[in-house]
Design a protein around this motif. Sequence first.
Motif, PDB file in Angstrom:
ATOM      1  N   THR A  21      17.715  20.707  29.619  1.00 51.99           N
ATOM      2  CA  THR A  21      19.180  20.447  29.551  1.00 51.99           C
ATOM      3  C   THR A  21      20.009  21.445  29.909  1.00 51.99           C
ATOM      4  O   THR A  21      20.767  20.986  30.623  1.00 51.99           O
ATOM      5  N   ALA A  22      19.658  22.926  29.752  1.00 50.36           N
ATOM      6  CA  ALA A  22      20.365  23.295  29.816  1.00 50.36           C
ATOM      7  C   ALA A  22      19.844  23.368  32.014  1.00 50.36           C
ATOM      8  O   ALA A  22      21.743  23.280  32.587  1.00 50.36           O
ATOM      9  N   GLN A  23      19.187  22.871  32.151  1.00 50.50           N
ATOM     10  CA  GLN A  23      19.092  23.355  33.758  1.00 50.50           C
ATOM     11  C   GLN A  23      19.789  22.222  34.844  1.00 50.50           C
ATOM     12  O   GLN A  23      20.254  22.057  35.346  1.00 50.50           O
ATOM     13  N   LYS A  24      19.802  20.726  34.092  1.00 52.34           N
ATOM     14  CA  LYS A  24      20.209  19.859  34.370  1.00 52.34           C
ATOM     15  C   LYS A  24      21.282  18.849  33.390  1.00 52.34           C
ATOM     16  O   LYS A  24      21.105  17.881  32.962  1.00 52.34           O
ATOM     17  N   ALA A  25      23.033  19.531  33.607  1.00 52.40           N
ATOM     18  CA  ALA A  25      23.200  19.066  32.663  1.00 52.40           C
ATOM     19  C   ALA A  25      24.290  17.935  32.848  1.00 52.40           C
ATOM     20  O   ALA A  25      25.630  17.654  33.722  1.00 52.40           O
ATOM     21  N   THR A  26      23.575  16.706  33.299  1.00 52.77           N
ATOM     22  CA  THR A  26      23.926  15.871  33.399  1.00 52.77           C
ATOM     23  C   THR A  26      24.287  14.787  32.343  1.00 52.77           C
ATOM     24  O   THR A  26      23.159  14.982  31.629  1.00 52.77           O
ATOM     25  N   LYS A  27      25.323  13.215  32.400  1.00 54.42           N
ATOM     26  CA  LYS A  27      25.365  12.805  32.178  1.00 54.42           C
ATOM     27  C   LYS A  27      25.554  11.261  32.457  1.00 54.42           C
ATOM     28  O   LYS A  27      26.061  11.114  33.814  1.00 54.42           O
ATOM     29  N   PRO A  28      24.965  10.230  32.095  1.00 52.03           N
ATOM     30  CA  PRO A  28      25.289   8.855  32.801  1.00 52.03           C
ATOM     31  C   PRO A  28      27.337   8.849  32.560  1.00 52.03           C
ATOM     32  O   PRO A  28      27.492   8.665  31.648  1.00 52.03           O
ATOM     33  N   ALA A  29      27.042   7.335  34.096  1.00 51.99           N
ATOM     34  CA  ALA A  29      28.010   6.993  34.329  1.00 51.99           C
ATOM     35  C   ALA A  29      28.545   5.505  33.565  1.00 51.99           C
ATOM     36  O   ALA A  29      29.714   5.866  32.795  1.00 51.99           O
ATOM     37  N   VAL A  30      27.566   4.994  32.780  1.00 49.69           N
ATOM     38  CA  VAL A  30      28.115   4.367  32.408  1.00 49.69           C
ATOM     39  C   VAL A  30      27.210   3.953  30.950  1.00 49.69           C
ATOM     40  O   VAL A  30      27.662   3.435  30.278  1.00 49.69           O
ATOM     41  N   LEU A  31      25.671   3.929  30.724  1.00 53.66           N
ATOM     42  CA  LEU A  31      24.857   3.588  29.513  1.00 53.66           C
ATOM     43  C   LEU A  31      25.395   4.832  28.825  1.00 53.66           C
ATOM     44  O   LEU A  31      25.936   5.941  28.892  1.00 53.66           O
ATOM     45  N   LYS A  32      24.495   4.698  27.567  1.00 49.14           N
ATOM     46  CA  LYS A  32      24.518   5.179  26.298  1.00 49.14           C
ATOM     47  C   LYS A  32      22.965   5.895  26.233  1.00 49.14           C
ATOM     48  O   LYS A  32      22.411   4.894  26.225  1.00 49.14           O
ATOM     49  N   TYR A  33      22.478   6.908  26.236  1.00 47.80           N
ATOM     50  CA  TYR A  33      21.323   6.683  25.904  1.00 47.80           C
ATOM     51  C   TYR A  33      20.959   6.321  24.347  1.00 47.80           C
ATOM     52  O   TYR A  33      19.983   5.584  24.443  1.00 47.80           O
ATOM     53  N   ASN A  34      21.721   6.582  23.447  1.00 45.85           N
ATOM     54  CA  ASN A  34      20.959   5.955  22.058  1.00 45.85           C
ATOM     55  C   ASN A  34      20.914   4.443  21.618  1.00 45.85           C
ATOM     56  O   ASN A  34      20.056   3.706  20.970  1.00 45.85           O
ATOM     57  N   ASP A  35      21.174   4.007  23.125  1.00 48.11           N
ATOM     58  CA  ASP A  35      21.131   2.543  22.853  1.00 48.11           C
ATOM     59  C   ASP A  35      19.827   2.205  23.580  1.00 48.11           C
ATOM     60  O   ASP A  35      19.802   0.861  23.271  1.00 48.11           O
ATOM     61  N   TYR A  36      18.655   2.883  23.516  1.00 45.02           N
ATOM     62  CA  TYR A  36      18.085   2.642  23.808  1.00 45.02           C
ATOM     63  C   TYR A  36      16.776   3.488  23.371  1.00 45.02           C
ATOM     64  O   TYR A  36      15.329   3.694  23.134  1.00 45.02           O
ATOM     65  N   LYS A  37      17.047   4.024  22.183  1.00 51.41           N
ATOM     66  CA  LYS A  37      16.461   4.863  21.203  1.00 51.41           C
ATOM     67  C   LYS A  37      15.132   3.682  20.266  1.00 51.41           C
ATOM     68  O   LYS A  37      14.120   4.691  19.874  1.00 51.41           O
ATOM     69  N   HIS A  38      15.704   2.965  20.237  1.00 56.47           N
ATOM     70  CA  HIS A  38      15.248   2.188  19.398  1.00 56.47           C
ATOM     71  C   HIS A  38      13.922   1.328  19.822  1.00 56.47           C
ATOM     72  O   HIS A  38      12.951   1.480  19.455  1.00 56.47           O
ATOM     73  N   TYR A  39      13.675   1.803  21.234  1.00 53.87           N
ATOM     74  CA  TYR A  39      12.292   1.549  21.936  1.00 53.87           C
ATOM     75  C   TYR A  39      11.781   2.755  21.034  1.00 53.87           C
ATOM     76  O   TYR A  39      10.975   1.785  20.907  1.00 53.87           O
ATOM     77  N   VAL A  40      12.126   3.378  21.009  1.00 53.63           N
ATOM     78  CA  VAL A  40      11.187   5.288  21.540  1.00 53.63           C
ATOM     79  C   VAL A  40      10.790   5.283  19.631  1.00 53.63           C
ATOM     80  O   VAL A  40       9.493   5.251  19.518  1.00 53.63           O
TER      81      VAL A  40
END
Length: 515
Positions: A21-40
Amino acid sequence: MRSLGKSILSVALSVSLLSATAQKATKPAVLKYNDYKHYVDYFNKMEDENIVQAIPNAQAWQWMTANIPLFDCPQDNFREIYYFRWWSLRKHIKDTEQGRVLTEFLVKRSYADKYNLIASALGHHIYEARWLHDQSLLDNYIKVWYRGNDGKPLSKLHGFSSWTTYAVYDRWKVNRDNNFIKDITPDLVADYAEWEKTRRHKDGLFWQTDVKDAMEETISGGRREQNPRPTINSYMYGNAKALAKMETLNGNPAATELYNKKADTIKNLLQTKLWNGNQQFFETWKEKGDSSANVKEAIGFIPWYFNIPDAEYSVAWQSLNNTKEFCAPFGLTTADRSHPLFRTHGCCKCEWDGAVWPFATSQTLTAMANLLNNYQQNYVSKNDYYTQMNTYVESQYYRGRPYIGEYLDEKTGYWLKGDEERSRYYNHSTFADLVITGLVGLQPQEDNSIVLQPNIPQDKWDWFILDNVLYNGKTLTIIWDKDGKKYKKGQGFTLLVNGKKVANQAGLGKMVWKQ
């Protein structure tokens, strides 16, 4: 002791995840990761987690949010399998005393090398994992293969044909790590020389047995037959071209010239000796009979994986959509369905005489995207590519749940080893890379340009997005929004770089952006 071991593993895992996480502190410009957590959450609940390696299911989503690009589209099955394939790839990350590696099987195999490693799908692993945000996994995995035996290659590195060098260079196009290329080139040069020593025929072609091509029990050969095949010759061409490019990066023009000549020689032999003019297809040459095997097999499409053939050979692709040849209800067969020996070797001992193998499907789809992007031809279309990708998606289910295994029946979709533990989560093909480079069309380049060549018909989806893609030191967001209402970033095809819009066009076609 068991409890203490788990505690140490948990701490190591947390440190690793935080590092990524620290190495690549990037984030999506549009989407949100939590919107896809239900798959996992669903994937975690649908199975008995009986085999755990470096990252258990409970930590899967944390690892995914630190590492993978986000993808969304109107078809839930595409979304589900996209996240499933990342979730299942994570299962194959293994901690060793030499660092992290990627396995092919979760269960131990008698023919594997140290750490249960098998070289057959190494090229697939590199193609897929090059899109992870933390590239230390691939750095280490590649070096273990080439230096993990007291500084020498693992003993079974040549257990299977390989396009590893080509994959390493294509990975460089994504992360631009010149230091890694400079460091690994001598190992890859030695590797190429070893293949020339052990597998090159006196006429210049390379030979291989079926089983060492990871394709046992074919129609064209046999487990012990030493035949020149489109597979290993295409791989060695690709490896030679990659070494030429690497030596250019390393400032060695003489070596560049040498490997380009080697590649040219293989190309000439491939097009003259392995091309069956009567069947208009690249085929295995039978050494015993000194003639073509006279059978079309999916390996005849592999030369386009490396952009080898000249334009006139594109006629081979007229067989792809033919339902009497390769196009079956549940995928692309590994042999011509009309051949009298199609699926005559019995079942289920890993036969390649016609059943659908994801290993071959992902090779063919990569080759097909290259054909669409780099050749002028009328044999296959974007609609064909989407159709075959959709079939590939639909095949990756078993008993109603996402599944990836070894191989399947072409007419029923039944996984032929689906009830065997060895087949679950078989890490032997690509999928995310096909979405990123094939469907969405991000084409890794040797310069600083960003080239998009989507292979989705414009009338198929009204919207899709690939977000938080790390590429050449930048974070990319690629959006198709037909009317501009879905993402509100503009109507049409849009590219964001580091969150800022840099290019937009009305149609879903080729887009090139240069700084």
